[in-house]
Design an enzyme around this catalytic site. Structure first.
Site, PDB file in Angstrom:
ATOM      1  N   TYR A 145       0.836  -1.213   0.000  1.00 12.28           N
ATOM      2  CA  TYR A 145       0.000   0.000   0.000  1.00 12.28           C
ATOM      3  C   TYR A 145       0.867   1.258   0.000  1.00 12.28           C
ATOM      4  CZ  TYR A 145      -3.238  -3.569   1.713  1.00 12.28           C
ATOM      5  OH  TYR A 145      -3.959  -4.723   1.864  1.00 12.28           O
ATOM      6  N   LYS A 188      19.731  -9.944  22.530  1.00 13.60           N
ATOM      7  CA  LYS A 188      18.541  -9.174  22.932  1.00 13.60           C
ATOM      8  C   LYS A 188      17.374 -10.155  22.988  1.00 13.60           C
ATOM      9  CE  LYS A 188      16.470  -5.496  24.211  1.00 13.60           C
ATOM     10  NZ  LYS A 188      16.829  -4.689  25.417  1.00 13.60           N
ATOM     11  N   ASP A 221      21.870  -3.593  25.233  1.00 13.06           N
ATOM     12  CA  ASP A 221      21.777  -2.283  25.899  1.00 13.06           C
ATOM     13  C   ASP A 221      22.784  -2.198  27.045  1.00 13.06           C
ATOM     14  OD1 ASP A 221      20.178  -4.268  27.029  1.00 13.06           O
ATOM     15  OD2 ASP A 221      18.476  -2.963  27.475  1.00 13.06           O
ATOM     16  N   ASP A 245      27.453  -3.616  14.126  1.00 10.44           N
ATOM     17  CA  ASP A 245      27.662  -2.339  13.449  1.00 10.44           C
ATOM     18  C   ASP A 245      27.663  -1.191  14.459  1.00 10.44           C
ATOM     19  OD1 ASP A 245      27.765  -0.431  11.270  1.00 10.44           O
ATOM     20  OD2 ASP A 245      25.640  -0.038  11.682  1.00 10.44           O
ATOM     21  N   ASP A 249      31.158   1.215  16.177  1.00 10.18           N
ATOM     22  CA  ASP A 249      31.340   2.672  16.124  1.00 10.18           C
ATOM     23  C   ASP A 249      31.554   3.215  17.544  1.00 10.18           C
ATOM     24  OD1 ASP A 249      30.958   2.886  13.318  1.00 10.18           O
ATOM     25  OD2 ASP A 249      29.743   4.693  13.531  1.00 10.18           O
TER      26      ASP A 249
END
Ligand code: NAD
Ligand code: IPM
Ligand code: MN
Length: 352
Positions: A145, A188, A221, A245, A249
């Protein structure tokens, strides 16, 4: 005299600037050995796509396969939506050439200041094994849609037992060769109960195959927090594509700058060429100014030399970078200095 064929894709922005400098350093390092490097320079980039409508020509993948390794700068240009070069070149390369091990070291070099207080040189020494072919980056999903208020976008994480187990085995094998012999798995599974629960189950199984290596599991986390709170605690970390990823960083900054973060996209079976590239991107904000730090690309080049069996040349390059950092008088702005990209290269070449 063994000659290695290297495909060079500088890409966009600072990608080209740092790769050109890294090629100079690798040439100099290998000149002292009985080997030779030959370079095939390829113009593929987002900007090239903008001008020609082509990201990789039809025969491009076959051409790459004829090389011993691929040396890449970074791709991405403001004139082209990012997903075009990323899905036209970078991610297909990692998948088609089964470069499932993305090795990313984070090391606090002597002479480099961490933004964290009182960190001693060498005290942060992490080796990331990032899964590089599936997980959150699998191109599985679709849109429905489109353009209507009912628009739906589905992006399906794809975790396979083979994919999880092989990156974990690589991580444990790698950890077994390091003094601390410790692997932390990033998960996670409290929220993502399908893919990440399979990830945890595979980790439990694979850790059982390596009793000499310590293993533990950490929610992503909490891992982000601990990379700031106690980065010294980590040795090898194994993570899915997206988590790897993001955390690499973060780890790059904790060890001073993204301008030092190297990476290798390895096909361990050597069926296909492996690819070597800095962790950073094309940095449009500093492109063309001649101030990008070339060290991440140079250290990625050192990883390439090692992969090609040129261990002493690889070490010589890494040592030359370490000496320039230690001396502290040649630095690009990301390290607080005022030197240019080519001045840093000259200092490294002088040290070689
Ligand atoms: P980036 O890594 O290019 O830049 C982030 C910040 O770090 C910028 O402020 C930049 O100036 C700085 N920086 C990066 N490398 C540096 C270096 N060597 N020396 C000094 N400073 C440096 O990330 P971004 O801005 O999010 O992405 C820019 C483009 O690069 C996007 O198109 C993105 O998709 C692409 N990208 C490509 C790759 C790749 O090809 N492997 C990797 C990451 C991002
Ligand atoms: C990296 C980059 C890429 C990634 C982007 C450009 C798709 O950020 O190599 O770290 O996420 O793998
Ligand atoms: Mn990244």
């Amino acid at each position: 005299m063994p000659a290695f064929k290297i495909a060079v894709i500088g890409g966009d922005g600072i990608g080209v600037e740092v790769i050109d400098q890294a090629v100079r350093v690798l040439e100099a390092a290998v000149a002292k050995t009985s080997s030779k490097l030959s370079w095939t320079k390829l113009p593929w980039s987002a900007l090239h796509y903008h001008k020609t409508g082509v990201m990789v020509p039809e025969e491009g993948w076959d051409l790459l396969k004829q090389h011993d390794a691929i040396f890449l700068g970074a791709i991405g240009h403001p004139s082209v939506p990012d997903h075009i070069p990323v899905h036209g070149l970078l991610l297909p390369m990692r998948r088609q050439f089964d470069q499932y091990v993305n090795l990313r070291p984070s090391f606090l070099f002597e002479g480099v200041e961490s933004p964290l207080r009182d960190k001693k040189p060498g005290s942060i020494d992490i080796l990331f094994y990032r899964e590089n072919t599936e997980g959150e980056y699998a191109p599985v999903g679709g849109r429905l849609y489109t353009g209507t208020p009912f628009e739906v976008a589905i992006q399906t994480n794809t975790f396979t037992r083979r994919g999880c187990e092989r990156i974990m085995r690589a991580a444990f094998e790698g950890a077994g060769k390091r003094p601390r012999k410790k692997v932390t798995s990033i998960t996670k599974s409290n929220a993502q109960t399908f893919g990440m629960v399979l990830w945890d189950e595979c980790f439990k199984k694979v850790s059982g195959e390596f009793p000499e290596v310590q293993s533990s599991s950490l929610l992503v986390d909490a891992a982000a927090m601990d990379l700031v709170r106690k980065p010294e605690h980590f040795d090898v970390m194994v993570a899915s594509n997206l988590f790897g990823d993001i955390l690499t960083d973060l780890a790059a900054m904790v060890t001073g700058t993204i301008g030092l973060a190297a990476s290798a996209n390895i096909n361990p079976e050597r069926t296909f060429p492996s690819m070597f590239e800095p962790v950073h991107g094309s940095a449009p904000d500093i492109a063309g100014k001649g101030i990008a730090n070339p060290m991440a690309a140079i250290l990625s080049g050192a990883m390439m030399l090692d992969h090609l069996g040129l261990a002493s040349a690889s070490l010589a390059v890494r040592d030359a970078v370490a000496r320039v950092l230690k001396a502290g008088n040649s630095r690009t702005p990301d390290l607080g200095g005022t030197n240019s990209t080519s001045e840093i290269t000259n200092a490294i070449l002088a040290g070689l």
